[in-house]
Scaffold this motif. Sequence first.
Motif, PDB file in Angstrom:
ATOM      1  N   ALA A  55       0.837  -1.201   0.000  1.00 54.02           N
ATOM      2  CA  ALA A  55       0.000   0.000   0.000  1.00 54.02           C
ATOM      3  C   ALA A  55       0.870   1.249   0.000  1.00 54.02           C
ATOM      4  N   HIS A  58       4.398   2.799  -5.547  1.00 49.44           N
ATOM      5  CA  HIS A  58       4.188   2.780  -6.987  1.00 49.44           C
ATOM      6  C   HIS A  58       5.092   1.704  -7.573  1.00 49.44           C
ATOM      7  N   ASN A 115      -1.579  -4.247  -8.308  1.00 50.98           N
ATOM      8  CA  ASN A 115      -2.996  -3.925  -8.470  1.00 50.98           C
ATOM      9  C   ASN A 115      -3.608  -3.598  -7.127  1.00 50.98           C
ATOM     10  N   ASN A 116      -4.213  -2.436  -7.004  1.00 52.37           N
ATOM     11  CA  ASN A 116      -4.903  -2.038  -5.769  1.00 52.37           C
ATOM     12  C   ASN A 116      -4.032  -2.194  -4.529  1.00 52.37           C
ATOM     13  N   GLY A 117      -2.761  -1.859  -4.632  1.00 53.72           N
ATOM     14  CA  GLY A 117      -1.860  -1.917  -3.486  1.00 53.72           C
ATOM     15  C   GLY A 117      -1.338  -3.303  -3.155  1.00 53.72           C
ATOM     16  N   LEU A 118      -1.620  -4.296  -3.999  1.00 50.67           N
ATOM     17  CA  LEU A 118      -1.130  -5.657  -3.791  1.00 50.67           C
ATOM     18  C   LEU A 118      -0.191  -6.035  -4.930  1.00 50.67           C
ATOM     19  N   SER A 120       1.477  -8.867  -6.829  1.00 49.61           N
ATOM     20  CA  SER A 120       1.256 -10.286  -7.059  1.00 49.61           C
ATOM     21  C   SER A 120       2.388 -10.822  -7.926  1.00 49.61           C
TER      22      SER A 120
END
Length: 147
Positions: A55, A58, A115-118, A120
Amino acid sequence: MTSFSMAPLFRQSVGFDRFNDLFESALRNDANGSFPPYNVEKHGDDQYRIIVAAAGFHESDLELQVERGVLTVSGGKRDNGSENVTYLHQGIAQRAFKLSFRLADHIEVKGAALNNGLLSIELERIVPEEAKPKRIPINGERLALES
């Protein structure tokens, strides 16, 4: 009587079945090993995923590197020198971090996405044909030796 949890053994290894490497990793004292939070998932026999809660970071703040079977995920704090911001409360930690995961033989990093602070990270076990077990047929008849 106390119980012994095996969870720390599996937290930093992907695709391992060898306990000596897992014990070595669990006994290593890593003070920063719990930040940021992450999951290690297994999807099928040869598919793995590591999800890191990043979170406030960037893509340019994060770096992935694989060297000698160790996947290293690191993140650095952005320079907010141009913004004149005074935090009244700062609950989202954006401190630098470094996570290391020892990968088993034939585990390859296939890709990563934020994506969305995760973050992967997709991993796959790709075993070459020469390393796969082979079934050897047993011939019921004796072979005649020719002299």
